[in-house]
Design an enzyme around this catalytic site. Structure first.
Site, PDB file in Angstrom:
ATOM      1  CG  ASP A   1      46.996  10.796  96.487  1.00 29.70           C
ATOM      2  OD1 ASP A   1      46.852  10.378  95.336  1.00 29.70           O
ATOM      3  OD2 ASP A   1      48.032  11.319  96.910  1.00 29.70           O
TER       4      ASP A   1
ATOM      5  N   GLY B   1      53.053   7.799  87.730  1.00 29.83           N
ATOM      6  CA  GLY B   1      54.447   7.976  87.329  1.00 29.83           C
ATOM      7  C   GLY B   1      54.729   9.230  86.527  1.00 29.83           C
TER       8      GLY B   1
ATOM      9  N   GLY C   1      54.414  12.411  87.695  1.00 29.33           N
ATOM     10  CA  GLY C   1      54.825  13.539  88.538  1.00 29.33           C
ATOM     11  C   GLY C   1      56.323  13.796  88.490  1.00 29.33           C
TER      12      GLY C   1
ATOM     13  CB  CYS D   1      56.794  10.662  90.423  1.00 32.38           C
ATOM     14  SG  CYS D   1      56.249   9.095  89.908  1.00 32.38           S
TER      15      CYS D   1
ATOM     16  N   GLY E   1      49.840  15.298  87.599  1.00 32.02           N
ATOM     17  CA  GLY E   1      51.264  15.050  87.402  1.00 32.02           C
ATOM     18  C   GLY E   1      51.766  15.341  86.004  1.00 32.02           C
TER      19      GLY E   1
ATOM     20  N   GLY F   1      51.720  20.002  91.218  1.00 32.78           N
ATOM     21  CA  GLY F   1      52.645  19.886  92.345  1.00 32.78           C
ATOM     22  C   GLY F   1      53.806  20.837  92.140  1.00 32.78           C
TER      23      GLY F   1
ATOM     24  CE1 TYR G   1      56.357  18.892  94.045  1.00 31.80           C
ATOM     25  CE2 TYR G   1      58.035  17.906  92.652  1.00 31.80           C
ATOM     26  CZ  TYR G   1      56.724  18.004  93.057  1.00 31.80           C
ATOM     27  OH  TYR G   1      55.770  17.199  92.487  1.00 31.80           O
TER      28      TYR G   1
ATOM     29  CD  GLU H   1      57.278   2.845  93.812  1.00 32.25           C
ATOM     30  OE1 GLU H   1      56.323   3.449  93.302  1.00 32.25           O
ATOM     31  OE2 GLU H   1      57.243   1.633  94.077  1.00 32.25           O
TER      32      GLU H   1
HETATM   33  P1  XMP Z   1      53.911  17.355  89.382  1.00 36.59           P
HETATM   34  O1  XMP Z   1      54.495  16.881  88.092  1.00 36.59           O
HETATM   35  O2  XMP Z   1      52.830  18.348  89.214  1.00 36.59           O
HETATM   36  O3  XMP Z   1      53.259  16.044  90.036  1.00 36.59           O
HETATM   37  O4  XMP Z   1      54.961  17.813  90.330  1.00 36.59           O
HETATM   38  C1  XMP Z   1      52.572  16.058  91.254  1.00 36.59           C
HETATM   39  C2  XMP Z   1      52.050  14.659  91.535  1.00 36.59           C
HETATM   40  O5  XMP Z   1      53.114  13.703  91.684  1.00 36.59           O
HETATM   41  C3  XMP Z   1      52.613  12.593  92.435  1.00 36.59           C
HETATM   42  N1  XMP Z   1      53.587  12.251  93.480  1.00 36.59           N
HETATM   43  C4  XMP Z   1      54.343  11.150  93.482  1.00 36.59           C
HETATM   44  N2  XMP Z   1      54.385  10.105  92.645  1.00 36.59           N
HETATM   45  N3  XMP Z   1      56.101   9.125  93.975  1.00 36.59           N
HETATM   46  C5  XMP Z   1      55.241   9.069  92.924  1.00 36.59           C
HETATM   47  O6  XMP Z   1      55.249   8.078  92.198  1.00 36.59           O
HETATM   48  C6  XMP Z   1      56.115  10.140  94.868  1.00 36.59           C
HETATM   49  O7  XMP Z   1      56.897  10.195  95.815  1.00 36.59           O
HETATM   50  C7  XMP Z   1      55.181  11.207  94.605  1.00 36.59           C
HETATM   51  N4  XMP Z   1      54.888  12.332  95.282  1.00 36.59           N
HETATM   52  C8  XMP Z   1      53.910  12.959  94.541  1.00 36.59           C
HETATM   53  C9  XMP Z   1      51.303  13.035  93.070  1.00 36.59           C
HETATM   54  O8  XMP Z   1      50.262  12.391  92.381  1.00 36.59           O
HETATM   55  C10 XMP Z   1      51.313  14.540  92.861  1.00 36.59           C
HETATM   56  O9  XMP Z   1      50.047  15.139  92.837  1.00 36.59           O
END
Ligand code: XMP
Length: 488
Positions: free
Chosen positions: A255, A307, A309, A312, A345, A367, A393, A424
């Site tokens: 990932d 992008g 998430g 994110c 995401g 997430g 979170y 990011e």
């Molecule tokens: P949700 O919306 O379900 O998204 O909370 C979870 C997903 O977000 C991604 N993720 C990130 N993307 N910077 C990013 O650009 C980050 O720091 C980050 N951390 C998580 C990841 O794909 C996750 O499954």
């Protein structure tokens, strides 16, 4: 590659469609199947995957996800040894037959046996005649332990149930027969031995009951829970993969933020050379070209989402990304059903999960929707100003995660990489939500209900129908219909 109907899909994400209700066919929604493919060879009963984030998936979440029919991806923000230990812990927590039960020899002291039980997370220990003999001498269960500390240095044989008084069975006993014996004789453990008392396995009441109560749990052919684990694409990732596979991981997840890259290509090539044909999920991508690239280098499933998430900031900081439903549809059009898609995401409501699935995803990664639960890593904090209970979170490239890496003096490679690009992601507080089991049960109910509104009796049928003619079933929303639908 089938072309995307641009006017219908460009710019579309979760709040941009409703689906047209169809005549309901099932009398009871309880029997609607949600079975779906995680990879080309693994399918799960509930199409939900918990995200490989350090505020979402550790061992507890992975265990709960698999018990409920989904799967968890244990994050990699820890040492290889720790991640492997967590993986083994989940794999060991359930099994039809424990094939190599842990044993201690006669002569072991009660104190040593207690320490052994604690470090291996077991409450009953098979006692063998001598170390490594595999000949059953007795069983020491929690109930047999002496009440006072005076006996800590006495040998286990003074307290265990000896072989002569134990109920044992032959190695080839069926699960049904074993369940009957455990139930009728009111015993917790059934050792399986041959005529020479050689130990061949152990069946526990806990495992048998859990199989009966949760037939939908995600398990391998030996009855162990399925678990996926994240590895990186650089540094020690091959050593990590080796250790995790050795610990029993069923699926590896490479990932990285930008999966359509030479870094990914090099990682998959070396991993395939080293580990062969293991189930390998790769991501993230958000375009047809990115998905075809992952398919061609040998991904067993493709993770889609750049992008989207909640933790994110990629789109805010770089302007890179594709609206999530457009991305899912584009990738599905490119790779078809050959390589399953995991939509990753941006899920805020359960309806988003159904939309992701009928637009092309086979499973959906969550997430923030699963953060804040008991099973997510981290403690519950009570906000003194509001008395509200919360958990943290955080995005995996949030400043807070990078800070943690800065203080990990053992891992200089990871530190260099963490400092290579600015953050990011971001950290936030989310309300404490209780057990993830309740959230998954709600999602299961809403997905079944959505399948019924779609006029089908299984998720796979609903997907097939809508994927073939999305324009017939999906209704693009105007500002006013969006207002009517979602504002309450
Ligand atoms: P949700 O919306 O379900 O998204 O909370 C979870 C997903 O977000 C991604 N993720 C990130 N993307 N910077 C990013 O650009 C980050 O720091 C980050 N951390 C998580 C990841 O794909 C996750 O499954």
């Amino acid at each position: 590659m089938k072309k995307l109907d641009e006017s219908f899909w460009i710019g579309k994400t979760f709040d941009d469609f409703l689906f047209r209700p169809q005549k309901g066919l099932s009398e009871s929604r309880r029997h609607i199947s949600l079975d779906s493919s995680l990879t080309d060879h693994i399918s799960i009963d509930l199409p939900i995957v918990s995200s490989n984030m350090d505020s979402v998936t550790g061992a507890d979440m992975a265990r709960a996800m698999a018990m409920e029919g989904g799967i968890g991806v244990v994050h990699r923000g820890m040492s290889i040894e720790r991640q492997a230990r967590k993986t083994a812990q989940v794999k060991r927590s359930q099994s039809a037959v424990i094939e190599n039960p842990l044993c201690l020899p006669l002569g072991t002291t009660i104190q040593q046996a207690i320490a052994f039980g604690k470090s291996n997370d077991i409450t009953s220990i098979l006692i063998e005649t001598e170390a490594g003999s595999g000949i059953l001498a007795g069983l020491l269960s929690r109930r047999d332990l002496p009440w006072t500390n005076d006996a800590l240095d006495r040998p286990v044989e003074e307290f265990m149930t000896p072989f002569e008084r134990l109920i044992t069975e032959k190695p080839d006993i069926s699960t049904e027969e074993a369940s009957r014996i455990l139930f009728e004789k009111r015993i917790e453990r059934l050792p399986l031995v041959d005529s020479k008392r050689q130990i061949h396995g152990l069946i526990t009441r806990k495992d048998v009951f859990s199989m009966r109560e949760r037939p939908y749990a995600s398990k391998d052919d030996k009855g162990h829970l399925l678990i996926a684990v994240a590895i990186g694409a650089r540094g020690d990732f091959i050593d990590r993969a080796d250790a995790l596979l050795e610990a029993g991981a069923d699926c590896l997840v490479i990932d990285i933020a930008h999966g359509h890259s030479v870094v990914m290509e090099q990682a998959v090539t070396s991993l395939r050379k080293h580990c062969g044909d293991i189930p390998l999920i790769c991501g993230n991508v958000a375009t047809a070209e990115g998905a075809l690239f992952l398919r061609d280098i040998g991904a067993s499933a493709i993770k889609v989402g750049i992008g989207s998430g909640r933790g994110c900031r990629t789109r805010l900081e770089t302007a890179a990304g594709v609206p999530q439903l457009q991305a899912i549809r584009e990738v599905r059009q490119a790779v078809g059903e050959a390589v399953p898609i995991i939509a990753d995401g941006g899920i805020r409501y359960d309806k988003d999960i159904f939309l992701a699935l009928i637009c092309g995803a086979s499973t959906v990664m969550l997430g923030s929707a699963l953060a804040g639960t008991d099973e997510a890593p981290g403690r519950v904090i009570e906000d003194p100003a509001t008395n509200m209970k919360k958990k943290i979170y955080r995005g995996m490239t949030s400043p807070e995660v990078i800070f943690n890496t800065l203080y990990d003096e053992d891992d200089n490679d990871e530190l260099d990489r963490a400092l290579e690009t600015p953050a990011e992601g971001q950290e936030m507080q989310v309300p404490y939500k209780g057990s993830v089991v309740d959230i998954l049960s709600r999602i299961r109910g809403h997905l079944r209900s959505a399948v019924s509104y779609a006029g089908e009796t299984s998720l796979s049928e609903a997907r097939k129908k809508i994927l073939a003619e999305p324009e017939r079933y999906l209704i693009p929303l105007s500002d006013s219909s969006r207002h009517e639908s979602y504002e309450r």
